[in-house]
Design a protein around this motif. Structure first.
Motif, PDB file in Angstrom:
ATOM      1  N   ARG A   1       0.383  -1.099   0.079  1.00 20.00           N
ATOM      2  CA  ARG A   1      -0.278  -0.171  -0.114  1.00 20.00           C
ATOM      3  C   ARG A   1       1.329   1.263   0.174  1.00 20.00           C
ATOM      4  O   ARG A   1       0.235   1.982  -0.807  1.00 20.00           O
ATOM      5  N   GLN A   2       1.852   1.864   1.018  1.00 21.45           N
ATOM      6  CA  GLN A   2       2.982   2.353   0.882  1.00 21.45           C
ATOM      7  C   GLN A   2       3.633   2.813  -0.540  1.00 21.45           C
ATOM      8  O   GLN A   2       3.592   3.919  -1.287  1.00 21.45           O
ATOM      9  N   ARG A   3       3.927   1.732  -1.567  1.00 24.42           N
ATOM     10  CA  ARG A   3       4.825   1.540  -2.512  1.00 24.42           C
ATOM     11  C   ARG A   3       3.275   2.070  -3.751  1.00 24.42           C
ATOM     12  O   ARG A   3       3.848   3.012  -4.106  1.00 24.42           O
ATOM     13  N   ASP A   4       2.273   1.788  -3.442  1.00 27.27           N
ATOM     14  CA  ASP A   4       1.120   2.544  -3.963  1.00 27.27           C
ATOM     15  C   ASP A   4       1.387   3.608  -4.122  1.00 27.27           C
ATOM     16  O   ASP A   4       0.935   4.242  -5.503  1.00 27.27           O
ATOM     17  N   ALA A   5       1.222   4.125  -2.605  1.00 29.27           N
ATOM     18  CA  ALA A   5       0.839   5.564  -2.727  1.00 29.27           C
ATOM     19  C   ALA A   5       1.508   6.298  -3.217  1.00 29.27           C
ATOM     20  O   ALA A   5       1.795   7.406  -3.236  1.00 29.27           O
ATOM     21  N   GLY A   6       3.142   6.205  -2.589  1.00 26.72           N
ATOM     22  CA  GLY A   6       4.530   6.523  -2.755  1.00 26.72           C
ATOM     23  C   GLY A   6       4.159   6.706  -4.217  1.00 26.72           C
ATOM     24  O   GLY A   6       4.082   8.156  -5.329  1.00 26.72           O
ATOM     25  N   GLN A   7       4.393   5.995  -5.757  1.00 25.65           N
ATOM     26  CA  GLN A   7       3.943   5.740  -6.400  1.00 25.65           C
ATOM     27  C   GLN A   7       2.742   6.600  -7.432  1.00 25.65           C
ATOM     28  O   GLN A   7       3.405   7.633  -8.263  1.00 25.65           O
TER      29      GLN A   7
ATOM     30  N   TRP B   1       3.884  10.496  -9.232  1.00 24.90           N
ATOM     31  CA  TRP B   1       3.774  10.725 -10.519  1.00 24.90           C
ATOM     32  C   TRP B   1       2.636  11.958 -11.420  1.00 24.90           C
ATOM     33  O   TRP B   1       2.718  12.613 -11.684  1.00 24.90           O
ATOM     34  N   VAL B   2       1.858  12.226  -9.777  1.00 24.73           N
ATOM     35  CA  VAL B   2       0.435  13.431 -10.012  1.00 24.73           C
ATOM     36  C   VAL B   2       1.872  14.796  -9.562  1.00 24.73           C
ATOM     37  O   VAL B   2       1.317  15.229 -10.491  1.00 24.73           O
ATOM     38  N   PHE B   3       2.983  14.107  -8.501  1.00 20.93           N
ATOM     39  CA  PHE B   3       3.749  15.719  -9.095  1.00 20.93           C
ATOM     40  C   PHE B   3       4.821  15.824 -10.095  1.00 20.93           C
ATOM     41  O   PHE B   3       4.341  16.778 -10.783  1.00 20.93           O
ATOM     42  N   LEU B   4       4.527  14.567 -10.262  1.00 25.32           N
ATOM     43  CA  LEU B   4       5.627  14.235 -12.228  1.00 25.32           C
ATOM     44  C   LEU B   4       4.849  15.465 -13.623  1.00 25.32           C
ATOM     45  O   LEU B   4       5.098  16.495 -14.161  1.00 25.32           O
ATOM     46  N   ALA B   5       3.022  14.851 -13.156  1.00 27.67           N
ATOM     47  CA  ALA B   5       2.160  15.326 -14.294  1.00 27.67           C
ATOM     48  C   ALA B   5       2.280  16.590 -14.227  1.00 27.67           C
ATOM     49  O   ALA B   5       2.030  17.784 -15.182  1.00 27.67           O
ATOM     50  N   SER B   6       2.655  17.748 -13.046  1.00 31.00           N
ATOM     51  CA  SER B   6       2.799  19.006 -12.658  1.00 31.00           C
ATOM     52  C   SER B   6       4.126  19.821 -12.754  1.00 31.00           C
ATOM     53  O   SER B   6       3.972  21.009 -13.746  1.00 31.00           O
ATOM     54  N   GLU B   7       4.544  18.574 -13.246  1.00 28.24           N
ATOM     55  CA  GLU B   7       6.519  19.114 -13.250  1.00 28.24           C
ATOM     56  C   GLU B   7       6.372  19.369 -15.625  1.00 28.24           C
ATOM     57  O   GLU B   7       6.445  20.223 -15.827  1.00 28.24           O
ATOM     58  N   VAL B   8       6.036  17.987 -15.559  1.00 28.66           N
ATOM     59  CA  VAL B   8       5.145  18.156 -16.950  1.00 28.66           C
ATOM     60  C   VAL B   8       4.516  19.393 -17.403  1.00 28.66           C
ATOM     61  O   VAL B   8       5.050  19.962 -18.104  1.00 28.66           O
ATOM     62  N   LEU B   9       3.792  19.852 -17.029  1.00 25.55           N
ATOM     63  CA  LEU B   9       3.223  21.332 -17.394  1.00 25.55           C
ATOM     64  C   LEU B   9       4.017  22.716 -16.974  1.00 25.55           C
ATOM     65  O   LEU B   9       3.601  23.388 -17.633  1.00 25.55           O
ATOM     66  N   PHE B  10       4.929  22.322 -16.148  1.00 28.96           N
ATOM     67  CA  PHE B  10       5.466  23.468 -15.750  1.00 28.96           C
ATOM     68  C   PHE B  10       6.422  23.841 -16.609  1.00 28.96           C
ATOM     69  O   PHE B  10       6.884  24.993 -17.300  1.00 28.96           O
ATOM     70  N   PHE B  11       7.733  23.274 -16.895  1.00 26.39           N
ATOM     71  CA  PHE B  11       8.306  22.922 -18.441  1.00 26.39           C
ATOM     72  C   PHE B  11       7.630  22.727 -19.174  1.00 26.39           C
ATOM     73  O   PHE B  11       8.142  23.615 -20.729  1.00 26.39           O
ATOM     74  N   GLY B  12       6.190  22.527 -19.903  1.00 22.69           N
ATOM     75  CA  GLY B  12       5.109  22.588 -20.729  1.00 22.69           C
ATOM     76  C   GLY B  12       5.597  23.777 -21.004  1.00 22.69           C
ATOM     77  O   GLY B  12       5.274  23.997 -22.362  1.00 22.69           O
TER      78      GLY B  12
ATOM     79  N   GLN C   1      17.338   0.641   4.377  1.00 19.79           N
ATOM     80  CA  GLN C   1      17.111  -0.974   4.004  1.00 19.79           C
ATOM     81  C   GLN C   1      17.245  -0.236   2.911  1.00 19.79           C
ATOM     82  O   GLN C   1      16.114   0.265   1.633  1.00 19.79           O
ATOM     83  N   LEU C   2      17.778  -0.887   1.429  1.00 21.89           N
ATOM     84  CA  LEU C   2      17.733  -0.302  -0.166  1.00 21.89           C
ATOM     85  C   LEU C   2      17.119  -1.790  -0.968  1.00 21.89           C
ATOM     86  O   LEU C   2      16.415  -0.892  -1.583  1.00 21.89           O
ATOM     87  N   ARG C   3      16.934  -2.881  -0.473  1.00 24.03           N
ATOM     88  CA  ARG C   3      16.102  -3.998  -1.273  1.00 24.03           C
ATOM     89  C   ARG C   3      14.428  -3.704  -0.660  1.00 24.03           C
ATOM     90  O   ARG C   3      14.386  -3.455   0.228  1.00 24.03           O
ATOM     91  N   GLU C   4      14.318  -3.561  -1.404  1.00 21.96           N
ATOM     92  CA  GLU C   4      12.491  -3.064  -1.268  1.00 21.96           C
ATOM     93  C   GLU C   4      12.180  -2.197  -1.044  1.00 21.96           C
ATOM     94  O   GLU C   4      10.959  -1.890  -0.816  1.00 21.96           O
ATOM     95  N   ASN C   5      13.153  -1.359  -0.576  1.00 23.96           N
ATOM     96  CA  ASN C   5      12.552   0.002  -0.854  1.00 23.96           C
ATOM     97  C   ASN C   5      12.040   1.214  -1.860  1.00 23.96           C
ATOM     98  O   ASN C   5      12.750   1.564  -2.238  1.00 23.96           O
ATOM     99  N   PRO C   6      10.374   1.539  -1.084  1.00 25.87           N
ATOM    100  CA  PRO C   6      10.260   2.444  -2.182  1.00 25.87           C
ATOM    101  C   PRO C   6      10.658   3.484  -2.472  1.00 25.87           C
ATOM    102  O   PRO C   6       9.805   4.479  -3.911  1.00 25.87           O
ATOM    103  N   GLU C   7      11.356   4.180  -1.788  1.00 29.63           N
ATOM    104  CA  GLU C   7      12.232   5.203  -1.773  1.00 29.63           C
ATOM    105  C   GLU C   7      13.165   5.667  -3.240  1.00 29.63           C
ATOM    106  O   GLU C   7      13.489   6.476  -4.181  1.00 29.63           O
ATOM    107  N   LEU C   8      13.377   4.504  -3.311  1.00 30.06           N
ATOM    108  CA  LEU C   8      14.222   4.341  -4.312  1.00 30.06           C
ATOM    109  C   LEU C   8      13.482   4.585  -5.943  1.00 30.06           C
ATOM    110  O   LEU C   8      14.216   4.715  -6.857  1.00 30.06           O
ATOM    111  N   GLU C   9      12.520   3.556  -5.977  1.00 30.96           N
ATOM    112  CA  GLU C   9      11.834   3.837  -7.282  1.00 30.96           C
ATOM    113  C   GLU C   9      10.917   4.619  -7.406  1.00 30.96           C
ATOM    114  O   GLU C   9      11.250   6.018  -8.277  1.00 30.96           O
ATOM    115  N   VAL C  10      10.624   5.871  -6.238  1.00 22.74           N
ATOM    116  CA  VAL C  10      10.318   7.359  -5.998  1.00 22.74           C
ATOM    117  C   VAL C  10      11.381   8.518  -6.459  1.00 22.74           C
ATOM    118  O   VAL C  10      10.753   9.080  -7.765  1.00 22.74           O
TER     119      VAL C  10
END
Lengths: 213, 103
Positions: free
Chosen positions: A17-23, A27-38, A179-188
């Protein structure tokens, strides 16, 4: 399965659940960045439509080798970031691989900034900063360089933040504090890094390629 | 022996091979966009540069960022950025391009 209990944070009850929320959040933040640079790229497009010749002449003054080398550097940093992120997500014992890939990613990011620094120095020496001593006479060429400094500057700030985030993971990971293994922070962190790369992928043909043929 | 044990575990080599292929494609596209920039094709030269950038960005988004394997909610979040960006470009350019034509 490896132990992931140390990674779980409030308010989540399961790491998935934590991983899904982070992801979703990044992505919502990245969408706002797309508009900023866009929006900046749209400004560029409107100015270029009005000043076709001046933009071609201005873009011809940029150093295509610095631009191309930096594109290659950032694309390669995305490779090492993707390997680090996927190795962490796999749950396999890849600690050394993850650490080295994170360090390589940060080093490539720094290399980009160094090359950009040399490019900025050359631009300043060639009087390509929009001011009273600006080198080009065409109306509209200053608009190109105004946008050039703004967009590449903001991109460099984004990249600097990315380097700090990646170095943080590598530093805490090597100390064993994180802990790096399976840490959602790496993905984000990886997703943010790739977006900074994508922004540059679009800046490359807009800044360096016009007026070459 | 369970099915899970029988599955070959992911190796570092397989990670590098999978992502290295994408990286090689990105490098070839970079070389292509550099080459095409020097071929005089008028307005088409700029179009080719942008099209190659879109292909490169798609490779990064779908494969490095693994969007094609993500959940629907993430697809929607990513799509919302593209949709609003498209609206921004479409509405602005519909105004600007018609104004310039009429002088």
């Amino acid at each position: 399965m490896s132990d992931t209990s140390g990674l779980l944070k409030e308010p989540w009850q399961r790491l998935s659940r934590q991983r899904d929320a982070g992801q979703f959040g990044i992505w919502v933040f990245l969408a706002s960045e797309v508009l900023f640079f866009g929006a900046l790229m749209l400004t560029y497009t409107v100015c270029r439509v009005e000043h076709m010749e001046a933009f071609a002449a201005a873009a011809r003054e940029t150093n295509i080798w610095y631009g191309t080398i930096n594109t290659a550097i950032l694309l390669t940093s995305s490779l090492t970031m993707a390997v680090a992120s996927q190795a962490a997500a796999s749950g396999e014992p890849f600690r050394r691989l993850i650490l080295w890939c994170l360090l390589a990613t940060a080093a490539l990011g720094l290399a980009f900034l160094v090359v950009k620094g040399f490019e900025y120095k050359e631009d300043i020496e060639k009087h390509l900063v929009p001011d009273a001593h600006f080198a080009l006479k065409q109306v509209g060429a200053q608009l190109f360089y105004g946008l050039y400094w703004l967009v590449t500057g903001v991109h460099a700030v984004h990249l600097t933040i990315g380097i700090i985030l990646v170095l943080r993971l590598a530093f805490l990971g090597s100390l064993g504090e994180l802990q790096l293994r399976e840490n959602p922070e790496l993905e984000v962190t990886g997703l943010y890094w790739h977006l900074v790369d994508i922004v540059w992928i679009f800046l490359y043909p807009l800044i360096y390629l016009p007026g070459r043929s | 022996m369970t099915a899970r044990d029988a599955k070959p575990s992911l190796t570092a080599w397989s990670l590098w091979r999978r992502n290295g292929g994408i990286w090689a494609a990105l490098m070839l596209l970079l070389a292509a966009s550099l080459t095409f920039a020097y071929i005089p094709m008028g307005l088409l030269t700029s179009v080719v540069g942008i099209v190659i950038a879109v292909i490169k960005a798609s490779l990064v988004v779908l494969l490095f960022m693994e969007l094609f394997r993500s959940k629907t909610l993430v697809h929607l979040a990513a799509l919302s950025g593209i949709v609003f960006l498209a609206a921004l470009f479409a509405l602005t350019l519909a105004d600007v391009l018609t104004r310039l034509r009429s002088g």
